[in-house]
Design an enzyme around this catalytic site. Structure first.
Site, short mmCIF file in Angstrom:
data_model
loop_
_atom_site.label_atom_id
_atom_site.label_comp_id
_atom_site.label_asym_id
_atom_site.label_seq_id
_atom_site.Cartn_x
_atom_site.Cartn_y
_atom_site.Cartn_z
N ASP A 91 0.84 -1.19 0.00
CA ASP A 91 0.00 0.00 0.00
C ASP A 91 0.88 1.24 0.00
OD1 ASP A 91 -2.39 1.39 -0.01
OD2 ASP A 91 -2.53 1.47 2.16
N TYR A 118 1.24 5.73 -0.28
CA TYR A 118 0.83 6.94 0.44
C TYR A 118 1.15 8.10 -0.50
CZ TYR A 118 1.02 10.14 4.58
OH TYR A 118 0.84 11.13 5.52
N HIS A 133 -4.04 14.10 0.92
CA HIS A 133 -4.20 13.21 2.07
C HIS A 133 -2.96 13.27 2.97
CE1 HIS A 133 -5.00 9.71 4.53
NE2 HIS A 133 -3.86 9.17 4.14
N ARG A 186 0.71 14.82 13.41
CA ARG A 186 1.90 15.46 13.95
C ARG A 186 1.66 16.90 14.40
NH1 ARG A 186 3.82 12.41 9.79
NH2 ARG A 186 3.93 14.11 8.28
N GLU A 241 -10.14 3.85 4.11
CA GLU A 241 -9.30 4.59 3.16
C GLU A 241 -9.76 4.21 1.76
OE1 GLU A 241 -5.18 5.47 5.58
OE2 GLU A 241 -5.16 3.90 4.05
N GLU A 279 -9.28 3.83 -1.91
CA GLU A 279 -8.08 3.68 -2.72
C GLU A 279 -8.39 2.98 -4.04
OE1 GLU A 279 -4.63 2.31 -0.68
OE2 GLU A 279 -5.33 2.96 1.29
N ASP A 295 -8.85 0.21 2.37
CA ASP A 295 -7.83 -0.23 3.32
C ASP A 295 -8.26 0.19 4.72
OD1 ASP A 295 -5.35 -1.45 3.93
OD2 ASP A 295 -4.43 0.51 4.14
N ARG A 304 -7.19 3.67 13.62
CA ARG A 304 -6.31 4.81 13.79
C ARG A 304 -5.68 4.88 15.18
NH1 ARG A 304 -5.10 6.07 8.67
NH2 ARG A 304 -6.93 6.70 7.47
N GLN A 336 -2.98 2.25 15.16
CA GLN A 336 -1.93 2.72 14.25
C GLN A 336 -1.08 3.83 14.89
OE1 GLN A 336 -3.52 4.57 10.72
NE2 GLN A 336 -1.52 4.94 9.82
N TYR A 379 2.95 2.81 15.26
CA TYR A 379 3.77 3.17 14.09
C TYR A 379 5.03 3.94 14.46
CZ TYR A 379 2.61 8.19 13.31
OH TYR A 379 2.49 9.56 13.39
N LYS A 419 -3.50 -1.94 10.41
CA LYS A 419 -3.87 -2.07 9.00
C LYS A 419 -4.11 -3.52 8.57
CE LYS A 419 -3.06 2.23 7.36
NZ LYS A 419 -3.96 3.00 6.48
N THR A 423 -8.39 -5.80 4.34
CA THR A 423 -8.37 -4.90 3.19
C THR A 423 -9.39 -5.42 2.20
OG1 THR A 423 -6.01 -4.41 3.50
CG2 THR A 423 -6.97 -3.91 1.35
N THR A 437 -4.62 6.44 0.15
CA THR A 437 -5.88 7.16 0.25
C THR A 437 -5.98 8.27 -0.80
OG1 THR A 437 -5.85 6.77 2.62
CG2 THR A 437 -7.39 8.43 1.82
N GLU A 446 -9.80 12.34 7.95
CA GLU A 446 -9.79 13.68 7.38
C GLU A 446 -11.16 14.35 7.46
OE1 GLU A 446 -7.30 13.62 3.51
OE2 GLU A 446 -7.89 11.54 3.92
#
Length: 408
Positions: free
Chosen positions: A116, A118, A123, A132, A192, A194, A226, A230, A233, A237, A246, A250, A337, A351
């Site tokens: 997958d 990014y 996104h 962040r 997500e 995709e 996907d 969250r 994750q 991560y 994840k 899927t 995404t 989002e």
């Protein structure tokens, strides 16, 4: 033109001819092609017609056909188009048309590996800002983002066909205001939207596949959801990347649209600045003009435009293999995404709810930030075809069911 009675606005017309795997009650799964509101049992038709390619169209998956390569893909498409266009073939073809309403659709191919990416700037900026707490787009993107298509290896064994229930995953979560992590069902289950690319022709270990070889290796395109936990994750991560958040599921659509059906959907991707390194150069025409739609419990919440993708599928394939990693028949890689610049074009609930801080309304009066048990998500897409036709991808759907209770 066709002798079939197809509506003019059918997204499964002769310009499309997507492949899948279907079964009727009491029968084994077999390869089929969506045509209007029917499925063409292409394997039995090919055998009845004495076509040399019939053996690769038998069996419960598309993998033998995918492995046959580009020349065979084109030959079969040409022959099927002839069978469905020329009135002389009506009697031969008609017994092999099955009403779509009478069949069950299955995972269309055996997934070898799943990767997958990014690769959508809108996104990436949104997610970076949310995760962040970045102040602007420059801070939201990681330093490498505009130099290479970022991706991760997923779990092939949990790729499921549209309609498969999605069990709410459990794992460790640690909110920012908590001192220690806790274990339990995900409280921030997301989607997500995709687009997936299905590899047919393999490559050798140690061999690089350049952007110009994209059409020689990739057979077609499907839709992907996907699913993402969250909260799981966000805790795991650091520092390596997606894992349990994840890998639980899927979903993919049951129809694979051939690249040959998407020639009229090809567009130039957005400008790439700085200029990519040489192995990523040369693809100026494999952006795709796909209009996507996301529904939650039947309500449209977003319409992401795929033409906004910063990195193309050809560039993703080149990066995927630049270290010599080999391709296998049945490899699936997803776009990442898909989001646009507007709020109603965002491809994830992360989002749409801005990290859970801005709930959105549903027509029944309820609000959502992330998914609740019982929620159903359906993602669809269409693309332009020849002479004003629309190319359909079917749908990728999934309903959330409660987490499995841990046995004591």
């Amino acid at each position: 033109m066709t002798w079939l009675d197809l509506p003019e606005d059918s997204v499964f017309g002769l310009a499309n001819l997507p492949y899948g795997v279907f079964s009727r009650p009491g029968q084994e799964p077999r390869v089929g092609i969506a045509v209007g509101s029917s499925v063409l049992d292409v394997g039995t038709l090919a055998e009845a017609a004495g076509a040399a390619f019939a053996p690769v169209l038998w069996g419960p998956s598309l993998n033998p056909f995918l492995a046959a390569g580009r020349e065979t893909w084109s030959l079969v498409r040409e022959k099927v188009t002839e069978w469905l266009s020329d009135e002389a073939h009506r009697d031969l073809v008609t017994p092999h048309l099955v009403p779509l309403a009478e069949v069950q659709l299955h995972l269309p191919f055996e997934v070898a590996d799943y990767v997958d990416f990014y690769s959508n700037e809108h996104h990436a900026v949104n997610a970076g800002t949310i995760f962040r707490l970045a102040d602007d787009a420059t801070d939201a993107l990681t330093p490498n983002w505009k130099h290479l298509p970022i991706g991760y290896h997923g779990r092939a064994g949990t790729v499921v066909v549209s309609g498969t229930p999605i069990v709410r995953p459990s794992g460790q979560r640690k909110p920012r205001n908590e001192e220690k992590p806790t274990y339990g069902p995900s409280l921030r289950l997301d989607i997500e939207a995709e687009v997936g690319f299905v590899v047919g022709t393999p490559s050798k270990l140690g061999e690089q596949v350049g952007v110009g070889a994209f059409e020689d290796h990739v057979f077609g395109v499907c839709l992907v959801n996907d699913w993402s936990a969250r909260d799981i994750q966000a805790w795991e991560y650091q520092p390596l990347g997606p894992f349990l958040g994840k890998s639980f599921a899927t979903s993919v659509s049951p129809w694979i649209v051939p690249l040959e059906a998407l020639q009229h959907a090809r567009v130039a991707p957005p400008p790439q600045d700085p200029e990519p390194l040489p192995y990523l150069l040369g693809d100026t025409h494999w952006g795709l003009d796909l209009g996507m739609e996301i529904r939650v419990n039947g309500h449209v919440v977003s319409r992401p435009p795929f033409a906004t993708q910063y990195w193309t599928a050809a560039q993703q394939l080149a990066h995927l293999t630049v270290n010599g990693a080999s391709l296998r028949t049945g490899d699936l890689y997803a776009s990442g995404t898909v989001s646009g610049p507007e709020k109603d074009q965002r491809g994830s609930l992360l989002e749409l709810s801005w990290g859970g801080r801005e709930p959105f309304d549903l027509p029944d009066g309820s609000q959502r930030t992330f998914l609740e048990d019982g929620d159903e998500v359906i993602i669809t897409a269409t693309a332009p075809g020849p002479d004003g036709a629309r190319i359909g991808f079917g749908e990728v759907a999934g309903r959330v069911v409660p987490a499995v209770t841990e046995e004591k």
